[in-house]
Structures are given as C-alpha cells and as structure tokens.
Design an enzyme around this catalytic site. Structure first.
Site, short mmCIF file in Angstrom:
data_model
loop_
_atom_site.label_atom_id
_atom_site.label_comp_id
_atom_site.label_asym_id
_atom_site.label_seq_id
_atom_site.Cartn_x
_atom_site.Cartn_y
_atom_site.Cartn_z
N GLU A 78 -7.98 -2.02 1.35
CA GLU A 78 -6.44 -1.88 1.46
C GLU A 78 -5.64 -3.11 1.18
OE1 GLU A 78 -3.11 -2.24 1.97
OE2 GLU A 78 -3.36 -2.37 4.03
N CYS A 102 2.21 -4.63 4.18
CA CYS A 102 1.65 -3.90 3.06
C CYS A 102 2.46 -2.98 2.46
CB CYS A 102 0.06 -3.28 3.53
SG CYS A 102 -0.83 -4.38 4.35
#
Ligand SMILES: *[C@@H]1O[C@H](CO)[C@@H](O)[C@H](O)[C@H]1NC(C)=O
Length: 598
Positions: free
Chosen positions: A307, A341
C-alpha cells in the site's frame, strides 16, 4: 366427563411443553454464560509524557530522530513542541531473528484457538480502547504532532470499527467455502479452506501510529497468525505503550503474548524482517521503499501486499452541491495535517463552479481561520491543524509550490513553513491553497502528504477523468455530483482501487477492501478480502460418496496406452462440452462403444 379430561390433559401437555422450552432456553443461556467468558479487564500504565500538562525538561530546536554520534538509537520528540521524550534503541537484525522465533513458538498454540477465544481477545481490546480512548489519543498526539480530533477519528473510531466488523463477520469470512465440482467430477466435494499463513509481518507508516499497528494485528490474529509489526522510526516512542496494551490484553485472556512482536528500527530492521522467513508481508509506505521490499521479498518469493500512498482526486462536476462538498473536501485535505494515504491531494473543479469554490475555500482558510498548533496542550477547540510528523519537510514542500508558481499556478494562501509563537521548535506548515494547477506541474504527480489544497479546472467529464487518471498513483478518488447514476458511471472509469461518490475515504470505514492500482501498489487489507489475505486459501477435494463412487482410471487411458485412448478422450470432450444435443448423443454412443468394445 371425557371431554373435560381431554381438556385437562391437553392443558398439562401445553404447560409441560412451555416449561420444557423455557428450561431449555434458560439452561442454554446459562451454559453460554459459563462457556463464553466475558471480556478480560486489564490495566496499563499510561506514560506521563502523554499528559497534556506534562512539563518537559528539554526542548530540542531543529529536532531530528537521528543521533549523529550514535546510529543505534532513535531520538523521540513531540513534533508539535520539540519537547524531548526519550531515546530508544533501534531494533536490528538480531532482534528480528529473536522476534520471529518467539512468534513461531507462540503461533503453534494460537492457531489452535477457537474463533470464540479470538473474539474474546478482540472484545477485551475493544473495551480497553473505549475506556482509554483519550489516553491513547494523547500518546499518538505527543508522538506524531496531530490534533486530538484527528486522533479520535483516525486512531480510535477506525480501530473500533475494524474490531466490531471482525467480531461480527470475521468467522463467516473465513468459513470453508464449497464449490460445484463441475460435470466431469460430480461425485466430488470441492472446497476452499482458509488456513493461517503462519507468522506474518506488517511494516506500517507513521501517520496513524495506533491504528496502523492495531489494524494489522487484529486481522492477523483473527486469522490465526502470529505477527511481527514494525512501527516507523518516526513514531518509535508510542510503541512501548501500544505493545504493553496488546501484550497485557493477551495475557489477561490467557494467551501467550509472544504471538505479537513489536519492532521499531531503521531500514536495516525493515530489511531483516522481509528476509526473516515470514509467511507474508504487508508494507505501507512510499513506492520507492515498496519496490525495495518487493525486490528483497523476491529472494524467498514471500507474498507481499503493498500500500504505497496516493494522489487522490476529488472531482466536482458541474452539478456538485458545494454546501455538501466543501466541508468534506476541507477534511479530506487537512485531516491529520494532510498526512493520509487516501487524503484529497487534487481538487478538480468544473469551470462553472471554479471561482465560487476558490472564493469559499479561501474564506475558510484565510488569516488564522485554520489555527495551527499543539492541540494536546492548547486544549479543546483551539487548534485545527497539527504539526508535520517528519522533520525537514518544509523545503521539499516549498520547492513543489514554488515550481508550480513559476509554471503559472497561483498561491492564494500559505505555501511556507510556520514558526509558532509558543512552540518555535514545532514542525508546522501553513495551511495552503494553490489554484490554477495543471496536470503537468510536479505537484500534480507527487504525493505532498501535507496541509496543501491544490485546485485544478476542467470543462467536461471526459477531461476530468483524463486529468484524474493522468497520474501514476491510483488509490482512492471522489466524485461530487447531484446525479447519482453519473457519479457511478464516472466511478467505473477512474483508475483507482476505491471511489467514493459524494464522500471521501468512507470505503475504508464501510470495511471494503483497501488498496490501489498503479504505483499505489496491490493487494488489499481490511474487510473480507483483507482477512482472507492473511490466509492460505487451500483447495481440497474429497469423495462425496466414498463407499460408492471413487475415481478409477478407465483402461483405455491406463498404462500401457490402449490403441484408442485418444478417441476415448475426444468423445468424452464431445459428450460434455458440445452445444449440439445430437452431437452429444453421438459422442455418448461412441463412448459406450469404446467401453464395451475393449
Ligand atoms: C519559495 O518561494 C518563496 C517566495 O518567493 C521564498 O521565500 C522561498 O525561499 C522559496 N523556497 C524555496 C525552498 O526555494
């Protein structure tokens, strides 16, 4: 008389049945109470430095986590004040080797625990988090410089939701799945069994020091794994408290606390974890380091979930409702000082709404409308935007902004580092509004991870989609529109792992799998897919009627080869796959001849 007797008997039967049912229910409930132990209660010492009124003995100006004279330690300080917290030892390869061998031993008994026992651990943890949510937030604020509200939302709410979902749905997500074995083998049982991978590792980013660790721990443990979690060296200080929470919880529930190993160190520690022989790796961080992790993991072919951040766009169509969209875009941009994120890094606005959008957002940021500071110490309702967790970010951000301005962007507000009058050692950046940004500017391509709103103008949906997709990242995007169907259509065409229509980042809170495409990485965590990613999905077949039907190899294809082996298989293929019914019958007859004529 006869009738009355009948009625009496009936009554007795009814009363007896009702009492039997009642007694059965009561004893079942009592049995459950005895069998299902209540969550364990436990206490953990909260570090005194976390308290809002804590007085530091030392404040560091120009702080850094590195000690130039001692590469084996990490210096911990509060990014919002520069207050010195402690110096901790950075874990190295030796610590990793010890950690994995302890976790391997503990995992042998952990994988045998029932889902009820695992749920009890999660329930006990959930109770602790609810009771001590303020203390946990203090610790994350002190270590990362974030605000209390950002911590409550991103550390506590998100973790509680993950635990709730896992307790309620985890067992079903990992239950054995049965499949139709197909026409060739109708006498088989075909199934997938979800088995723990073994001992997994998670190397997580520093933006949510509590949630990033515990989100990984919850999924790994529930699936029956042991786990090595590596906290970022940027938030090394809180690891001690967080590891004591987890270990005390496991102890209180009667399990070996070694099942979870907390590690914190520099790149050598991360590399040692990837090389340690763990059975799966989850990495949350930058694309550059993600590539390094994958390269290293390829030596042992250890599976990776990567990720690697995002450059999420919020598209405001011509029909967007600005009253609804602006507060969401403000939070999507400035939540956690922009260090998300799935933070909104690009706002794409239709030309008809553009000027009004810019004017209204400017109003919300101008002057000291967005107050920057140390929310932990200044108190409730005094601070909107916290500090940057990593030191040395100001020049990187200023360069990106200055480059954009030299290429035609307009800096409306901010754009520079900020010296706080009370906390001159704090790492602050002025909340920034940069407009008239175009896709070719570097700031449209690089993740800023800072409180910077960049606004771009488009004319048609097609242009917006092209702008959104013209970026190497692809994590989450948003579409704002009054036309739900149009929103859904656009969602299909956006290059990203997640899209939220008229919202931001909520896919994660809905427990949908989290992850991206492109340089945002691959693999998913969270939700059913995330839980299954912690497992070996083992395909198993059995005979459905083991005493009656078993696989036997027909003589024509048994060794040594029969002269008509090929013809036999050809006819079999016809019988099963040909659409034409006549052809199938012909094949069937031929097949029968093969059997009879042998
Ligand atoms: C960016 O531009 C501003 C204003 O011209 C200037 O003060 C600042 O030093 C520049 N920053 C960098 C890193 O070049």
């Amino acid at each position: 008389m006869d009738n009355l007797f009948d009625i009496n008997v009936n009554l007795i039967v009814i009363v007896a049945s009702i009492s039997t049912v009642a007694v059965t229910i009561a004893s079942y409930a009592a049995l459950r109470l005895i069998l299902e132990k209540p969550p364990a209660r436990f206490h953990v010492q909260v570090p005194p430095e976390a308290k809002p009124d804590w007085k530091a003995t030392t404040t560091i100006s120009n702080p850094s986590i590195r000690d130039p004279n001692d590469p084996t330690v990490i210096i911990c300080y509060d990014p919002a004040t520069g207050k010195y917290l402690s110096t901790v030892k950075a874990h190295t390869a030796v610590d990793v080797t010890e950690a994995i061998s302890r976790a391997r031993i503990a995992q042998k008994s952990w994988e045998k625990t029932s889902f009820a026992e695992r749920k009890r651990v999660l329930n006990s943890l959930l109770n602790y988090i609810i009771e001590y949510q303020e203390e946990i937030c203090w610790v994350t604020c002190r270590d990362s410089g974030k605000t209390m509200v950002d911590a409550m939302l991103g550390e506590i709410l998100s973790t509680c939701e993950r635990i709730r979902w896992t307790i309620k749905n985890g067992e079903k997500a990992l239950a054995t799945e049965f499949f139709d074995p197909g026409p060739l083998l109708p006498y088989k049982i075909a199934k997938i069994e979800y088995q723990p991978l073994g001992v997994v590792a998670a190397l997580v980013s520093w933006n949510y020091p509590f949630h990033n660790l515990f989100g990984q721990i919850i999924s790994a443990l529930f699936a029956g794994n042991g786990i090595l979690v590596k906290a970022s060296e940027q938030v090394a200080w809180s690891v001690d408290y967080f590891s004591r929470i987890m270990k005390t919880c496991l102890n209180a529930c009667g399990h070996d606390p070694e099942i979870v190993q907390f590690l914190c160190g520099y790149a050598d520690c991360g590399e040692a974890i990837v090389r340690s022989g763990v059975d799966g790796i989850t990495f949350v961080g930058s694309p550059q380091v993600g590539k390094q992790v994958m390269k290293t993991a390829s030596d042992s072919l250890t599976p990776c979930i990567l990720e690697l951040g995002g450059k999420d766009a919020a598209i405001l169509r011509e029909d967007a409702n600005l009253d609804q969209a602006i507060p969401i875009i403000m939070r999507g941009t400035f939540q956690n000082t922009g260090q998300n994120c799935v933070g909104i890094e690009r706002v794409l606005v239709h030309e008809k709404l553009y000027d009004e959008f810019v004017r209204r957002v400017k109003e919300k940021i101008t002057g000291d409308k967005l107050r920057v500071g140390c929310s932990l110490e200044e108190g409730e309702g005094k601070v909107d935007v916290g500090a940057l967790t990593m030191s040395g970010q100001a020049s990187r951000l200023e360069n990106l902004i200055n480059d954009s301005v030299s290429q035609g962007a307009k800096l409306v507000i901010g754009g520079k580092s900020y010296t706080h009058p009370i906390y001159p050692s704090g790492q602050y950046f002025t909340p920034t509004l940069l407009v008239d940004v175009t896709p070719s500017m570097p700031i449209s391509q690089h993740e800023v991870f800072a409180p910077i709103m960049t606004v771009m103008k488009f004319q048609t949906d097609e242009e917006a989609i092209e702008m959104c997709n013209g970026c190497p990242y692809g994590l989450g995007n948003s579409v704002f529109t009054r036309d739900q169907a149009k929103g859904n259509q656009m969602a299909k065409r956006l290059k990203s792992g997640m899209v939220n229509v008229n919202d931001f980042a909520v896919a994660y809170i809905c427990n949908l799998p989290f992850g991206g495409v492109g340089i945002s990485g691959f693999g998913r965590f969270g939700g059913r897919e995330g839980l299954r990613a912690m497992c070996l999905a083992k395909s198993v077949t059995l005979d459905r009627f083991p005493l009656i039907v078993k696989t036997t190899i027909p003589t024509v294809v048994d060794y040594p080869m029969h002269a008509r082996g090929t013809t036999f298989v050809e006819n079999l293929v016809r019988v099963i796959y040909k659409n034409d019914i006549l052809e199938r019958i012909k094949g069937g007859l031929a097949l029968a001849r093969e059997f009879m004529g042998r």
